[in-house]
Design a protein around this motif. Structure first.
Motif, short mmCIF file in Angstrom:
data_model
loop_
_atom_site.label_atom_id
_atom_site.label_comp_id
_atom_site.label_asym_id
_atom_site.label_seq_id
_atom_site.Cartn_x
_atom_site.Cartn_y
_atom_site.Cartn_z
N ALA A 5 0.83 -1.20 0.00
CA ALA A 5 0.00 0.00 0.00
C ALA A 5 0.87 1.25 0.00
O ALA A 5 2.07 1.19 0.26
CB ALA A 5 -0.92 0.00 1.22
N ALA A 6 0.23 2.38 -0.28
CA ALA A 6 0.90 3.68 -0.26
C ALA A 6 -0.05 4.71 0.33
O ALA A 6 -1.26 4.63 0.12
CB ALA A 6 1.32 4.09 -1.67
N ILE A 7 0.51 5.65 1.08
CA ILE A 7 -0.29 6.74 1.66
C ILE A 7 0.37 8.08 1.34
O ILE A 7 1.57 8.15 1.06
CB ILE A 7 -0.47 6.59 3.19
N ALA A 8 -0.44 9.13 1.40
CA ALA A 8 0.04 10.49 1.17
C ALA A 8 -0.27 11.35 2.39
O ALA A 8 -1.42 11.44 2.82
CB ALA A 8 -0.61 11.08 -0.07
N ILE A 9 0.77 11.96 2.94
CA ILE A 9 0.62 12.91 4.04
C ILE A 9 0.69 14.30 3.42
O ILE A 9 1.73 14.70 2.89
CB ILE A 9 1.71 12.71 5.10
N ILE A 10 -0.43 15.01 3.46
CA ILE A 10 -0.56 16.28 2.75
C ILE A 10 -0.60 17.44 3.75
O ILE A 10 -1.39 17.42 4.69
CB ILE A 10 -1.85 16.29 1.90
N PHE A 11 0.26 18.43 3.52
CA PHE A 11 0.31 19.62 4.36
C PHE A 11 -0.18 20.82 3.55
O PHE A 11 0.11 20.94 2.36
CB PHE A 11 1.73 19.91 4.83
N ASN A 12 -0.89 21.73 4.22
CA ASN A 12 -1.27 22.98 3.57
C ASN A 12 -0.24 24.06 3.91
O ASN A 12 0.76 23.79 4.59
CB ASN A 12 -2.70 23.39 3.94
N ASP A 13 -0.48 25.29 3.48
CA ASP A 13 0.50 26.36 3.69
C ASP A 13 0.55 26.86 5.14
O ASP A 13 1.38 27.68 5.48
CB ASP A 13 0.25 27.52 2.74
N LYS A 14 -0.32 26.32 6.01
CA LYS A 14 -0.29 26.67 7.44
C LYS A 14 0.38 25.57 8.26
O LYS A 14 0.28 25.56 9.49
CB LYS A 14 -1.71 26.88 7.96
N ASP A 15 1.04 24.61 7.60
CA ASP A 15 1.65 23.44 8.24
C ASP A 15 0.62 22.54 8.92
O ASP A 15 0.93 21.83 9.87
CB ASP A 15 2.75 23.82 9.24
N GLU A 16 -0.62 22.59 8.44
CA GLU A 16 -1.65 21.67 8.94
C GLU A 16 -1.65 20.44 8.04
O GLU A 16 -1.40 20.53 6.84
CB GLU A 16 -3.02 22.33 8.90
N VAL A 17 -1.93 19.29 8.64
CA VAL A 17 -1.94 18.03 7.91
C VAL A 17 -3.39 17.60 7.68
O VAL A 17 -4.25 17.81 8.54
CB VAL A 17 -1.15 16.95 8.66
N LEU A 18 -3.64 17.01 6.51
CA LEU A 18 -4.96 16.51 6.19
C LEU A 18 -5.13 15.11 6.76
O LEU A 18 -4.33 14.22 6.47
CB LEU A 18 -5.16 16.47 4.66
N ILE A 19 -6.17 14.94 7.58
CA ILE A 19 -6.50 13.60 8.09
C ILE A 19 -7.96 13.30 7.76
O ILE A 19 -8.78 14.20 7.65
CB ILE A 19 -6.21 13.45 9.60
N LEU A 20 -8.21 12.00 7.58
CA LEU A 20 -9.54 11.54 7.18
C LEU A 20 -10.06 10.56 8.21
O LEU A 20 -9.32 9.68 8.67
CB LEU A 20 -9.46 10.83 5.83
N GLU A 21 -11.34 10.68 8.56
CA GLU A 21 -11.96 9.75 9.50
C GLU A 21 -12.57 8.59 8.71
O GLU A 21 -13.40 8.79 7.82
CB GLU A 21 -13.04 10.45 10.31
N ARG A 22 -12.16 7.38 9.07
CA ARG A 22 -12.61 6.19 8.34
C ARG A 22 -14.05 5.84 8.70
O ARG A 22 -14.48 5.99 9.83
CB ARG A 22 -11.71 5.01 8.65
N MET A 23 -14.75 5.34 7.70
CA MET A 23 -16.14 4.91 7.83
C MET A 23 -16.24 3.73 8.79
O MET A 23 -15.37 2.86 8.80
CB MET A 23 -16.66 4.50 6.46
N GLU A 24 -17.28 3.71 9.58
CA GLU A 24 -17.55 2.55 10.43
C GLU A 24 -18.74 1.81 9.86
O GLU A 24 -19.64 2.44 9.31
CB GLU A 24 -17.89 3.02 11.85
N PRO A 25 -18.87 0.55 10.02
CA PRO A 25 -17.89 -0.43 10.48
C PRO A 25 -17.23 -1.20 9.33
O PRO A 25 -16.62 -2.21 9.54
CB PRO A 25 -18.74 -1.38 11.31
N GLN A 26 -17.35 -0.69 8.09
CA GLN A 26 -16.95 -1.50 6.96
C GLN A 26 -15.45 -1.56 6.69
O GLN A 26 -14.99 -2.43 5.98
CB GLN A 26 -17.71 -1.05 5.71
#
Length: 122
Positions: free
Chosen positions: A4-25
């Motif tokens: 697998a591969a993942i992407a850690i994405i930062f915006n211009d404010k040094d904030e990172v994008l995180i995603l909440e995974r769907m439950e329960p699938q």
């Protein structure tokens, strides 16, 4: 184990994008993580990170830099170069741009904070 591969994405404010995974699938349901997923047959990890980010967030990313490879099954990339408006796929129910100081307020997939700290210095 699937590669697998993942992407850690930062915006211009040094904030990172995180995603909440769907439950329960999904694996790690209810946890927050990064866009990413399994490679398709013959696909390079770099391309998978780009494709999965587009599929899961609708963001186009480029200029990815490798943060690390975990045990030859997970390739971790980071970028600050993206465009588009976030539109989540069925796999996630929420997203947030989070500063490093706010990370402890989220139920992150184990090991995510270390990856973010490594990625931000690249």
């Amino acid at each position: 184990m699937e590669r697998a591969a993942i992407a850690i994405i930062f915006n211009d404010k040094d904030e990172v994008l995180i995603l909440e995974r769907m439950e329960p699938q999904r694996d790690w349901s209810g946890y927050w993580g990064f866009p990413g997923g399994a490679l398709t047959w013959g696909e390079e990890p770099w391309d998978a990170a780009i494709r999965e980010t587009k599929e899961e967030t609708n963001l186009d990313v480029w200029r990815l830099r490798r943060v690390r490879r975990e045990h030859n099954f997970l390739d971790v990339y980071t970028t600050r170069t993206f465009e588009g408006d976030i539109s989540l796929s069925f796999e996630h129910i929420n997203y947030a741009w989070v500063s490093l100081d706010e990370l402890d307020n989220y139920k992150l997939i184990p090991g995510s904070k270390v990856l973010i700290e490594e990625a931000i210095i690249l």
